[in-house]
Design an enzyme around this catalytic site. Structure first.
Site, PDB file in Angstrom:
ATOM      1  NE  ARG A 111      -3.928   0.587   1.811  1.00 35.56           N
ATOM      2  CZ  ARG A 111      -5.154   0.610   2.327  1.00 35.56           C
ATOM      3  NH1 ARG A 111      -5.384   1.268   3.453  1.00 35.56           N
ATOM      4  NH2 ARG A 111      -6.151  -0.016   1.736  1.00 35.56           N
ATOM      5  CG  HIS A 159      -8.336   0.288  -3.076  1.00 34.79           C
ATOM      6  ND1 HIS A 159      -7.564  -0.819  -2.743  1.00 34.79           N
ATOM      7  CD2 HIS A 159      -9.031   0.606  -1.948  1.00 34.79           C
ATOM      8  CE1 HIS A 159      -7.791  -1.139  -1.478  1.00 34.79           C
ATOM      9  NE2 HIS A 159      -8.677  -0.285  -0.978  1.00 34.79           N
ATOM     10  CD  GLN A 213     -12.984  -1.653  -1.232  1.00 32.10           C
ATOM     11  OE1 GLN A 213     -12.232  -1.586  -0.278  1.00 32.10           O
ATOM     12  NE2 GLN A 213     -14.224  -2.124  -1.133  1.00 32.10           N
ATOM     13  CG  ASP A 217     -13.411   6.603  -0.984  1.00 32.36           C
ATOM     14  OD1 ASP A 217     -13.382   6.435   0.253  1.00 32.36           O
ATOM     15  OD2 ASP A 217     -12.381   6.513  -1.696  1.00 32.36           O
ATOM     16  CB  CYS A 269     -13.930   1.451  -0.293  1.00 33.38           C
ATOM     17  SG  CYS A 269     -13.569   3.204  -0.093  1.00 33.38           S
ATOM     18  NE  ARG A 290     -10.577  -5.304  -0.006  1.00 30.46           N
ATOM     19  CZ  ARG A 290      -9.809  -4.298   0.428  1.00 30.46           C
ATOM     20  NH1 ARG A 290     -10.352  -3.280   1.056  1.00 30.46           N
ATOM     21  NH2 ARG A 290      -8.499  -4.288   0.190  1.00 30.46           N
TER      22      ARG A 290
HETATM   23  N1  NVA Z   1      -9.872   6.831  -1.331  1.00 33.26           N
HETATM   24  C1  NVA Z   1      -9.546   6.346  -0.021  1.00 33.26           C
HETATM   25  C2  NVA Z   1      -9.812   4.883   0.068  1.00 33.26           C
HETATM   26  C3  NVA Z   1      -9.554   4.261   1.415  1.00 33.26           C
HETATM   27  C4  NVA Z   1      -9.796   2.793   1.422  1.00 33.26           C
HETATM   28  C5  NVA Z   1      -8.102   6.671   0.304  1.00 33.26           C
HETATM   29  O1  NVA Z   1      -7.258   6.533  -0.588  1.00 33.26           O
HETATM   30  O2  NVA Z   1      -7.823   7.073   1.422  1.00 33.26           O
HETATM   31  N1   CP Z   2     -11.341  -0.208   2.125  1.00 33.92           N
HETATM   32  C1   CP Z   2     -10.071  -0.285   2.566  1.00 33.92           C
HETATM   33  O1   CP Z   2      -9.099  -0.465   1.797  1.00 33.92           O
HETATM   34  O2   CP Z   2      -9.971  -0.185   3.900  1.00 33.92           O
HETATM   35  P1   CP Z   2      -8.607  -0.012   4.712  1.00 33.92           P
HETATM   36  O3   CP Z   2      -8.039   1.332   4.362  1.00 33.92           O
HETATM   37  O4   CP Z   2      -9.002  -0.109   6.167  1.00 33.92           O
HETATM   38  O5   CP Z   2      -7.675  -1.097   4.316  1.00 33.92           O
END
Ligand code: NVA
Ligand code: CP
Length: 320
Positions: free
Chosen positions: A116, A143, A146, A238, A278, A306
């Site tokens: 990540r 992502h 997801q 989101d 998400c 997931r």
């Molecule tokens: N768009 C959000 C998704 C979190 C799962 C982020 O990147 O923080």
């Molecule tokens: N939806 C998602 O990726 O959640 P986290 O940021 O908690 O991993």
């Protein structure tokens, strides 16, 4: 006397490989591979005990530059429930030593890398330098993990993605990018309703439109949330400020206020439309507590999936 034929349930399906060898972004899966991941995700969800040893002796490194609840824990659980093991680290990748050195260190120890990151380039560099498969566990651009769970959830609800309308209301961000790239390749129609100045990357839209054409899906972009949700089977939202954009949160609020997915906006979609997120969600901003807790909401089904979708992905990238 001939032995009774084994029950079909106890025979795991043959597992096909993902040709790209990585999931750096959604486009690394061909439409047929995307279909196969989802089929396997449904299968492992229904018969999880058949896969308890599928990754025995395989080890995976989980690298996280950003916080996570769902992604991190579901990867750890998926790997463990498939009989493998994982090690994890939090912190910026490539700060203490170059990404290409990190990649080659890991290559000597593990069979796969889940990362990540902030920059998509970090995922791409890991994949370039490591022999082991690399999985994007969210970057600023995509992502994909997801979206595998989201498509599984939509198939559980609607049976088939062909012709359903999925509308994302909010920021043209990583989740919106991945959803437009993947849902449309399986025949769904994708609409994004976003505030002016917060649209998706033009090159992602161009690519999604090109890919959608082969899958029978369509991509539409609008500034009008009410027009966007008209006839929608699913409304997805989101956070207004993603991880790394927290300093913009106040300024964004002004622009995103008309894009809140509240009860009124949900009522403008098709009867029986589902609400998707998400997570984590900011109740009172991009949606309301009422919508999150309503009968329309499938957010916790998405979160559960997931686990199953990532098991399928790991099996297709790592099993021998
Ligand atoms: N768009 C959000 C998704 C979190 C799962 C982020 O990147 O923080
Ligand atoms: N939806 C998602 O990726 O959640 P986290 O940021 O908690 O991993």
């Amino acid at each position: 006397m001939a032995a009774p034929a084994p029950s079909p349930k106890s025979v795991p399906r043959p597992i096909s490989k993902i040709a790209a060898g990585n999931l750096r972004r959604d486009q690394d899966l061909t439409p047929a591979e995307l279909r196969a991941v989802l089929d396997l995700a449904h299968e492992v969800k229904a018969h999880s005990r058949d896969y308890l040893d599928a990754l025995r002796g395989r080890f995976i490194a989980l690298l996280f530059e950003k916080p996570s609840l769902r992604t991190r824990l579901t990867f750890e659980l998926a790997i463990g429930q498939l009989g493998g093991g994982s090690v994890s680290q939090t912190g910026m990748i490539g700060e203490r030593e170059p990404v290409k050195d990190v990649a080659r260190n890991l290559d000597g120890w593990v069979d796969g890398i889940v990362a990540r990151t902030f920059a998509q380039q970090t995922v791409d560099d890991l994949a370039h330098w490591a022999e082991a498969p690399v999985i994007n566990a969210l970057s600023d651009l995509y992502h994909p993990c997801q979206i595998l769970a989201d498509l599984q959830t939509l198939e559980e609800r609607f049976g088939n993605l062909k012709g359903i309308k999925v509308t994302f209301v909010g920021d043209g961000n990583n989740v919106a990018h991945s959803l437009m790239l993947s849902a449309t390749r399986l025949g769904a129609h994708f609409t994004l309703a976003h505030p002016r100045g917060y649209g998706p990357k033009a090159e992602v839209v161009a690519e999604a439109k090109k890919l959608a054409a082969t899958g029978g899906g369509k991509v539409k972009i609008t500034l009008d949330p009410e027009e966007g949700v008209e006839d929608a089977d699913a409304i997805y939202t989101d956070v207004w400020a993603s991880m790394g954009q927290e300093h913009e949160a106040y300024e964004r609020m002004v622009h995103f206020e008309p894009y809140r997915v509240d009860e009124e906006l949900m009522a403008k979609a098709k009867k029986g439309a589902v609400f998707m997120h998400c997570l984590p969600a900011k109740r009172g901003q991009e949606t309301t507590d009422g919508v999150m807790e309503s009968r329309h909401s499938v957010v916790f089904q998405q979160a559960e999936n997931r686990l199953h979708a990532q098991k399928a992905l790991l099996l297709m990238l790592l099993s021998e």
